[in-house]
Design a protein around this motif. Structure first.
Motif, PDB file in Angstrom:
ATOM      1  N   ALA A   1       0.830  -1.200   0.000  1.00 20.51           N
ATOM      2  CA  ALA A   1       0.000   0.000   0.000  1.00 20.51           C
ATOM      3  C   ALA A   1       0.871   1.259   0.000  1.00 20.51           C
ATOM      4  O   ALA A   1       0.570   2.247  -0.693  1.00 20.51           O
ATOM      5  CB  ALA A   1      -0.927  -0.016   1.211  1.00 20.51           C
ATOM      6  N   HIS A   2       1.957   1.237   0.753  1.00 22.12           N
ATOM      7  CA  HIS A   2       2.861   2.391   0.797  1.00 22.12           C
ATOM      8  C   HIS A   2       3.520   2.617  -0.559  1.00 22.12           C
ATOM      9  O   HIS A   2       3.598   3.750  -1.060  1.00 22.12           O
ATOM     10  CB  HIS A   2       3.923   2.157   1.871  1.00 22.12           C
ATOM     11  N   ARG A   3       3.993   1.544  -1.161  1.00 18.89           N
ATOM     12  CA  ARG A   3       4.685   1.673  -2.443  1.00 18.89           C
ATOM     13  C   ARG A   3       3.766   2.225  -3.527  1.00 18.89           C
ATOM     14  O   ARG A   3       4.222   2.916  -4.450  1.00 18.89           O
ATOM     15  CB  ARG A   3       5.223   0.303  -2.863  1.00 18.89           C
ATOM     16  N   THR A   4       2.479   1.920  -3.460  1.00 15.51           N
ATOM     17  CA  THR A   4       1.534   2.328  -4.507  1.00 15.51           C
ATOM     18  C   THR A   4       0.765   3.592  -4.147  1.00 15.51           C
ATOM     19  O   THR A   4      -0.156   3.977  -4.871  1.00 15.51           O
ATOM     20  CB  THR A   4       0.539   1.189  -4.792  1.00 15.51           C
ATOM     21  N   GLY A   5       1.130   4.237  -3.028  1.00 16.33           N
ATOM     22  CA  GLY A   5       0.498   5.500  -2.670  1.00 16.33           C
ATOM     23  C   GLY A   5      -0.799   5.381  -1.916  1.00 16.33           C
ATOM     24  O   GLY A   5      -1.477   6.386  -1.685  1.00 16.33           O
ATOM     25  N   ALA A   6      -1.177   4.163  -1.514  1.00 25.61           N
ATOM     26  CA  ALA A   6      -2.413   3.986  -0.749  1.00 25.61           C
ATOM     27  C   ALA A   6      -2.177   4.128   0.754  1.00 25.61           C
ATOM     28  O   ALA A   6      -3.125   4.078   1.530  1.00 25.61           O
ATOM     29  CB  ALA A   6      -3.019   2.614  -1.043  1.00 25.61           C
ATOM     30  N   LEU A   7      -0.936   4.334   1.152  1.00 26.20           N
ATOM     31  CA  LEU A   7      -0.608   4.479   2.576  1.00 26.20           C
ATOM     32  C   LEU A   7       0.690   5.277   2.707  1.00 26.20           C
ATOM     33  O   LEU A   7       1.739   4.840   2.228  1.00 26.20           O
ATOM     34  CB  LEU A   7      -0.436   3.103   3.230  1.00 26.20           C
ATOM     35  N   GLY A   8       0.602   6.456   3.298  1.00 25.39           N
ATOM     36  CA  GLY A   8       1.806   7.205   3.604  1.00 25.39           C
ATOM     37  C   GLY A   8       2.539   7.780   2.416  1.00 25.39           C
ATOM     38  O   GLY A   8       3.729   8.018   2.475  1.00 25.39           O
ATOM     39  N   GLY A   9       1.838   7.997   1.309  1.00 25.32           N
ATOM     40  CA  GLY A   9       2.448   8.689   0.176  1.00 25.32           C
ATOM     41  C   GLY A   9       3.192   7.788  -0.782  1.00 25.32           C
ATOM     42  O   GLY A   9       2.860   7.690  -1.942  1.00 25.32           O
ATOM     43  N   GLY A  10       4.227   7.103  -0.314  1.00 20.73           N
ATOM     44  CA  GLY A  10       4.991   6.218  -1.176  1.00 20.73           C
ATOM     45  C   GLY A  10       5.982   6.969  -2.046  1.00 20.73           C
ATOM     46  O   GLY A  10       6.062   8.199  -2.030  1.00 20.73           O
ATOM     47  N   PRO A  11       6.772   6.249  -2.842  1.00 21.37           N
ATOM     48  CA  PRO A  11       7.767   6.875  -3.717  1.00 21.37           C
ATOM     49  C   PRO A  11       7.094   7.761  -4.763  1.00 21.37           C
ATOM     50  O   PRO A  11       5.933   7.546  -5.129  1.00 21.37           O
ATOM     51  CB  PRO A  11       8.475   5.686  -4.372  1.00 21.37           C
ATOM     52  N   THR A  12       7.832   8.758  -5.274  1.00 25.66           N
ATOM     53  CA  THR A  12       7.300   9.623  -6.324  1.00 25.66           C
ATOM     54  C   THR A  12       7.327   8.890  -7.655  1.00 25.66           C
ATOM     55  O   THR A  12       8.391   8.460  -8.115  1.00 25.66           O
ATOM     56  CB  THR A  12       8.134  10.914  -6.431  1.00 25.66           C
ATOM     57  N   PRO A  13       6.161   8.698  -8.299  1.00 22.85           N
ATOM     58  CA  PRO A  13       6.149   7.947  -9.559  1.00 22.85           C
ATOM     59  C   PRO A  13       6.686   8.767 -10.723  1.00 22.85           C
ATOM     60  O   PRO A  13       6.736   9.996 -10.675  1.00 22.85           O
ATOM     61  CB  PRO A  13       4.659   7.633  -9.757  1.00 22.85           C
ATOM     62  N   TRP A  14       7.115   8.043 -11.746  1.00 24.59           N
ATOM     63  CA  TRP A  14       7.525   8.662 -13.010  1.00 24.59           C
ATOM     64  C   TRP A  14       6.336   9.420 -13.587  1.00 24.59           C
ATOM     65  O   TRP A  14       5.226   8.898 -13.673  1.00 24.59           O
ATOM     66  CB  TRP A  14       7.978   7.540 -13.934  1.00 24.59           C
ATOM     67  N   GLN A  15       6.520  10.643 -14.029  1.00 26.84           N
ATOM     68  CA  GLN A  15       5.391  11.529 -14.288  1.00 26.84           C
ATOM     69  C   GLN A  15       5.094  11.813 -15.764  1.00 26.84           C
ATOM     70  O   GLN A  15       4.017  12.266 -16.087  1.00 26.84           O
ATOM     71  CB  GLN A  15       5.615  12.872 -13.574  1.00 26.84           C
ATOM     72  N   SER A  16       6.029  11.626 -16.669  1.00 25.30           N
ATOM     73  CA  SER A  16       5.805  12.022 -18.060  1.00 25.30           C
ATOM     74  C   SER A  16       4.595  11.322 -18.660  1.00 25.30           C
ATOM     75  O   SER A  16       4.275  10.184 -18.314  1.00 25.30           O
ATOM     76  CB  SER A  16       7.048  11.718 -18.899  1.00 25.30           C
ATOM     77  N   THR A  17       3.911  12.021 -19.555  1.00 25.64           N
ATOM     78  CA  THR A  17       2.727  11.465 -20.207  1.00 25.64           C
ATOM     79  C   THR A  17       3.138  10.630 -21.417  1.00 25.64           C
ATOM     80  O   THR A  17       3.969  11.040 -22.226  1.00 25.64           O
ATOM     81  CB  THR A  17       1.787  12.598 -20.652  1.00 25.64           C
ATOM     82  N   VAL A  18       2.526   9.455 -21.545  1.00 24.71           N
ATOM     83  CA  VAL A  18       2.803   8.551 -22.653  1.00 24.71           C
ATOM     84  C   VAL A  18       1.614   8.577 -23.611  1.00 24.71           C
ATOM     85  O   VAL A  18       0.456   8.495 -23.186  1.00 24.71           O
ATOM     86  CB  VAL A  18       3.033   7.108 -22.157  1.00 24.71           C
ATOM     87  N   ASP A  19       1.880   8.713 -24.901  1.00 24.22           N
ATOM     88  CA  ASP A  19       0.842   8.682 -25.931  1.00 24.22           C
ATOM     89  C   ASP A  19       0.479   7.225 -26.212  1.00 24.22           C
ATOM     90  O   ASP A  19       1.248   6.490 -26.833  1.00 24.22           O
ATOM     91  CB  ASP A  19       1.364   9.372 -27.196  1.00 24.22           C
ATOM     92  N   GLY A  20      -0.684   6.793 -25.724  1.00 27.07           N
ATOM     93  CA  GLY A  20      -1.071   5.387 -25.827  1.00 27.07           C
ATOM     94  C   GLY A  20      -1.194   4.901 -27.256  1.00 27.07           C
ATOM     95  O   GLY A  20      -0.726   3.812 -27.602  1.00 27.07           O
ATOM     96  N   GLU A  21      -1.809   5.697 -28.116  1.00 25.58           N
ATOM     97  CA  GLU A  21      -1.976   5.283 -29.508  1.00 25.58           C
ATOM     98  C   GLU A  21      -0.633   5.157 -30.201  1.00 25.58           C
ATOM     99  O   GLU A  21      -0.387   4.198 -30.944  1.00 25.58           O
ATOM    100  CB  GLU A  21      -2.845   6.299 -30.252  1.00 25.58           C
TER     101      GLU A  21
END
Length: 808
Positions: free
Chosen positions: A279-299
């Motif tokens: 839960a911590h790693r995924t941000g569901a508890l205590g914030g967790g690590p900062t995820p990679w933020q850049s936007t990816v063009d799915g198509e």
């Protein structure tokens, strides 16, 4: 909020801790607001993120199949795919992706092999590690699955796999080990099956002993859905979470087992620690690590993975890329309605699909005429009704009360696991697909119903079907993955609007499935308008091919051939597709065959056509990628991740059916290319094979020892062709004294790009494990080896002799 797992654990009593280890529903773990814990949501992958609803009204970016991603031989591309999926997961509120599948393609008959990467553990592990890295860069957890030896579908819920310790270590555990050590996944999924007599969800030796103690895995272990069967054995055997909830072998039963002295509370505490860490790693508890933020063009990435995965199997006449032909005949039902992904839990619903017909229509030069003919339709069930239908789904209670209504884009209901919001299995009795249809053509229209249970179909005031639709024997559960279809015909007039209704009554057995906690409401209304008879359709296609400059024939498999839930019995293309290819090729020497299949199929006409291009299950942008490759805007960049037999009888492993509950992996370490080489059987196409639109010269091979006891290998290649291209440099190690080892095996690879006349170098690390075998532990086999830099398994280009002595 800071994360102090010991402090959080101290705030929980036994019952609260036990509840955390059983899902609160089908797709989530319970939250505990008083300690700041939000509910953790899990969702199926691996080609997209479905979310908690199995419905086309919640679309997902749909990437090419895992076999396609592996065909890129590019872990960096897998990282980018993973980042896109993490982005999709966050958009849908998902914390844990139930992927990747890193089981091996042990036999070409494996029905779910489109969801696996390769027959080779190194390639599987490297692509899987890239995928895991990308997903977790985005702050989303994975569950690498299915741990372990779940390489078949027949009786997969209960089968006991018997195999040697050596085969287990060198093949089936190897990709999991590589991923754990390199990518450090936050989750593993324990499989349904047993290994050497012990169910995987309670396999202490493999879960606690190997995975945690030996490899250092610190994540959580979740059961495959409904796989956990025993409270005490599962808890003591290493399982952390039993899904789906809320009534599982954990929860209340686990608390009672602790109170009864069968499970130590310290064991439960460690299970909870791992869930809180998740839960911590995924941000569901205590914030967790900062995820990679850049936007990816799915198509864009869906399209790029597709063309990077396409494997040009043959191009003897150089017909590809196409050079502005005046006319193109596009032939095959799959050209208009392709199979973009495999069936089963990997299914997601894209917002749109670009078919080969769509892609070529957009890309064809103005001077080129493009015409389409079905030729042969391989599908044994009709596609869901869509065009000119206006439909909705109505959910009803037993007394006929309307509970809810939902608009439908196609005449299909797939409520699996969780019902739409507002519905409950306890009150839902039936679902009706109802609406209108405006025929475009007069004549005989065929309607079809699928779904396990009672159905009634009414069209234009006529009841066409009213009865029970179950496989022989009447077992509703065997029909969950096995599609049974009932067809009926009716005469309709163009332009005359008709009412359509298909009602499905939920079988009592299904309502009680998993004690009422796991929905499985799946049925569909299929439709086909007036069509040519099969012989006339073939004749039409052949005539079109004969008057065109180029014929492009799209053939492949169907949902009835490749899917989760059953293994294949044949590698032959379904229907009359082989006949179609032969007749078209006889009418037009410039015949290009596009193969839309997730895993090997027989291609008996492969030497009689100008080119064969394998596109796998290419995802939502497959048609655009196909046009890119056919017209030469992109190179087909793929190499085979598995060996393709010429015919099923040549495949070294065809045993996927347990006998008396036991499946023997009697072939040991000899699967895939190693098995073909051992028996000197010539396949249709070897592992690693694939052509491009340029040529390559291998110029230099140098080997240097490294500090870890392995080697670093530098290979220089030159693009000797006339256009920019990509080469996958493959390294194989061959012992001069084989003993009980394969003739040679993959030990490293790298992809390079260069323009015409340019040289480029690759630097590949060969790990010490490459010269080790399992004999009651890893044993280094010192001695002389031949190291080969190859274009494919069967095409070595440079070689050198090396003496490998263990340093560490």
């Amino acid at each position: 909020m800071s994360f102090d797992v010991d402090a959080l654990l101290a705030e929980l009593d036994l019952d609260a801790k036990a509840r955390l280890l059983a899902g609160q529903d089908v797709w989530s773990l319970p939250g505990l607001p008083r300690i700041g814990l939000r509910s953790v949501v899990l969702s199926d992958g691996p080609v997209g993120v479905r979310g908690v609803r199995w419905s086309p009204d919640d679309p997902s970016v749909t990437l090419p199949s895992p076999t396609a991603l592996a065909a890129s031989w590019d872990p960096r591309l897998a990282v980018r795919a993973g980042r896109l999926l993490a982005q999709e997961a966050r958009r849908k509120g998902v914390h844990v992706l139930l992927a990747p599948t890193v089981n091996l393609q042990r036999s070409p008959l494996g029905g779910r092999h489109f969801e696996c990467y390769s027959e080779d553990p190194l390639l599987t592990g490297m692509i899987g590690a890239g995928y895991v890295t990308g997903v977790q860069d985005g702050g989303v957890a994975v569950t690498v699955k299915h741990f372990v030896a779940n390489d078949f579908e027949t009786e997969r819920f209960t089968a006991d796999v018997h195999l040697s310790e050596r085969a287990l270590r060198e093949l089936y555990l190897a990709p999991f080990e590589l991923i754990v050590r390199r990518a450090k996944p936050w989750g593993i999924m324990a499989a349904y099956n047993s290994v050497n007599g012990t169910t995987m969800t309670q396999h202490d030796e493999l879960l606690n002993g190997v995975l945690r103690d030996e490899w250092g895995f610190d994540g959580f272990i979740v059961s495959d859905w409904l796989a956990a069967r025993d409270t005490v054995a599962s808890a003591n055997g290493g399982l952390d979470v039993a899904m789906p909830g809320p009534r599982t072998v954990f929860g209340e039963q686990l608390a009672e087992a602790v109170r009864g002295g069968e499970v130590d509370e310290d064991v439960v505490d460690e299970m909870v620690r791992r869930v809180l860490l998740l839960a911590h790693r995924t941000g569901a508890l205590g914030g967790g690590p900062t995820p990679w933020q850049s936007t990816v063009d799915g198509e864009a990435i869906a399209r790029e993975i597709a063309h990077r995965s396409f494997v040009l199997l043959s191009n003897e006449t150089g017909v590809l890329p196409l050079r502005a032909p005046q006319s193109i005949a596009l032939i095959g039902a799959l050209a208009a309605d392709p199979k973009i992904l495999g069936g089963g839990s990997a299914t997601v619903f894209p917002e749109h699909i670009v078919s080969p017909l769509d892609g070529l229509r957009k890309a064809v030069p103005p001077s080129t005429d493009l015409a389409f003919a079905i030729g042969a339709d391989p599908r044994t069930t009709l596609p869901p009704a869509t065009d000119n239908f206006r439909l909705r789904a109505t959910a009803k209670a037993a007394d006929g009360t309307r509970l809810a209504e939902f608009p439908l884009r196609e005449a299909k209901i797939n409520w699996i696991g969780e019902l739409p919001r507002g519905l409950d299995l306890a009150t839902l009795a039936s679902v009706e697909i109802e609406g209108t249809y405006l025929p475009e053509r007069s004549g005989t229209h065929t309607f079809a119903v699928t779904g396990p249970g009672d159905l009634r179909l009414t069209v234009a005031g006529q009841t066409l079907f009213d009865g029970v639709n179950l496989p022989e024997g009447g077992d509703v559960f065997t029909s969950i993955m096995q599609v049974i279809e009932q067809r009926r015909e009716v005469e309709l007039t163009a332009g005359e609007l008709v009412d359509v209704s298909l009602t499905y009554w939920i079988p009592s057995e299904m309502a009680e499935f998993a004690r009422g906690t796991f929905a499985w409401v799946t049925f569909a209304l299929g439709h086909r308008g007036p069509v040519l008879d099969p012989d006339a359709a073939l004749d039409e296609a052949v005539a079109l091919a004969g008057k065109s400059d180029v014929a492009v024939v799209v053939v492949g498999t169907t949902a009835e051939v490749e899917s989760e839930g059953f293994d294949r019995t044949s590698l032959a293309l379904p229907g009359r597709q082989d006949e179609l290819v032969r007749r078209v090729a006889a009418a037009n020497p410039n015949t290009v065959v596009v193969v839309n299949a997730g895993s090997p199929v027989e291609l008996p006409w492969r030497d009689d056509v100008a080119a064969v291009l394998l596109t796998w299950f290419p995802g939502q942008a497959g048609g655009d990628a196909l046009a890119d490759v056919l017209f030469g805007r992109e190179e087909p960049g793929g190499r085979l991740p598995t060996t393709w037999p010429a015919k099923l009888e040549d495949a070294p492993v065809t045993d996927v059916t347990p006998e008396e509950g036991v499946l023997e992996y009697g072939e040991g370490v000899y699967i895939g290319y190693s098995a073909y080489a051992k028996t000197e059987t010539q396949p249709a196409y070897w592992f690693g094979h694939g052509l491009g639109y340029t040529t390559w010269v291998y110029e230099e091979l140098d080997v240097y020892p490294d500090d870890e006891g392995g080697a670093r290998v530098r290979v220089r290649v030159r693009n000797s062709g006339t256009r920019k291209g990509r080469e996958v440099v493959q390294l194989y190690l061959a012992p001069t004294e084989r003993g009980d080892r394969p003739p040679r095996w993959l030990v490293g690879f790298a992809s390079v790009e260069a323009g015409p006349g340019e040289s480029v170098e690759s630097d590949i690390v060969v790990p010490p494990r490459s010269a080790e075998v399992w004999r009651d532990g890893w044993r280094h086999i010192a001695g002389e080896y031949v190291l080969e830099a190859s274009h494919s398994y069967a095409q070595p280009r440079l070689s050198t002799r090396v003496v490998l002595q263990k340093i560490r």
